[in-house]
Structures are given as C-alpha cells and as structure tokens.
Design a protein around this motif. Structure first.
Motif: not given
Length: 151
Positions: A109-113, A120-134
C-alpha cells in the motif's frame, strides 16, 4: 557468594530497564514487591534481576504482558508440564505470522501510494496527499490493525 542488594536505579542500570518500567511491572504483578530498607528504599536482589531479564527477553520477542504473566506462572511452578508453554508460543507464532502478512500488505500500500507522486510539485497537486485524503475508496476493514504498539 555475596548477596546482591540493589536500589531501583541500580536494578534499572543493570538490566537496561527504566525505573518507570520496573515500577509498572511491580504494579502489574510481574515483579514481586521488593523489601524496603530502613529509609524506605526499595531493595532488590538477584531474583529480581533474573525475573526482569526474563520479562525483557519476552518483551523483545513482542510478547504481551498477559503472555509474559502466563509464562512466569509456568516458570514459578517448575513441577508442571510445559504443554501450556508450547501452546502459548504456538499462538504467539501465529500472531507474528499474521502481523508479517499485515506488514507486507502495508508495504505494498505504501509503495502504491508513493508511486502517486514521482516529481516535486506543489502540495496541492501531490498524489500522496490526495491518495491519503480519498479514504472513501478504502474498505475500513483493510486499514490494518496497527495501533502503535502492543497486540
């Protein structure tokens, strides 16, 4: 042979434990209550050292306090047979096997995340943070059993 008499800090230093842990084990009836000096200091002996070393070894094997309490009861009744010890250890081995499976699934799960954010991009576009929020996409039964420590 000299009789070993230790204060709590000396017992802690000799066994690699903290004073708080020793007091906790006393409260949990894993360590017998020590004698008291004339100045009301706790006085420990070799039996306390050996018992605390046993407890610490069990803890290093990720055993719960209840499992340790059971093992201590067996240890304190040497005339009993060890079938219960074997059963306890078999159950603990099963628990460890279950935990290994959970940890391997967690790693996947962590590797997929992690794969969701490769640049490196803005935190707004961060796929990790989006994945954790979903969290709506995740079955709550698949969130694991890790609760930060003891089982």
């Amino acid at each position: 042979m000299t009789l070993q008499i230790l204060k709590i800090g000396e017992l802690a230093a000799q066994t690699g434990s903290s004073v708080e842990t020793i007091r906790y084990y006393e409260q949990q009836n894993l360590l017998p209550q020590p004698a008291r000096s004339a100045g009301n200091y706790r006085i420990y002996g070799e039996a306390h050292v050996k018992r605390l070393q046993f407890i610490r070894h069990c803890r290093s094997l990720d055993m719960t306090l209840d499992e340790i309490r059971t093992l201590l009861n067996f240890r304190d009744t040497p005339e009993e047979n060890c079938a219960g010890v074997n059963t306890l250890l078999d159950k603990h081995i099963g628990h460890v096997a279950d935990r290994i499976r959970e940890l391997k699934a967690l790693q996947v799960q962590l590797q997929e995340l992690r794969s969701r954010c490769l640049t490196v991009q803005s935190t707004q576009a961060c796929g990790i943070l989006q994945g954790l929020a979903n969290a709506d996409d995740i079955d709550p039964r698949n969130l694991g059993s890790h609760s930060g420590g003891c089982h």
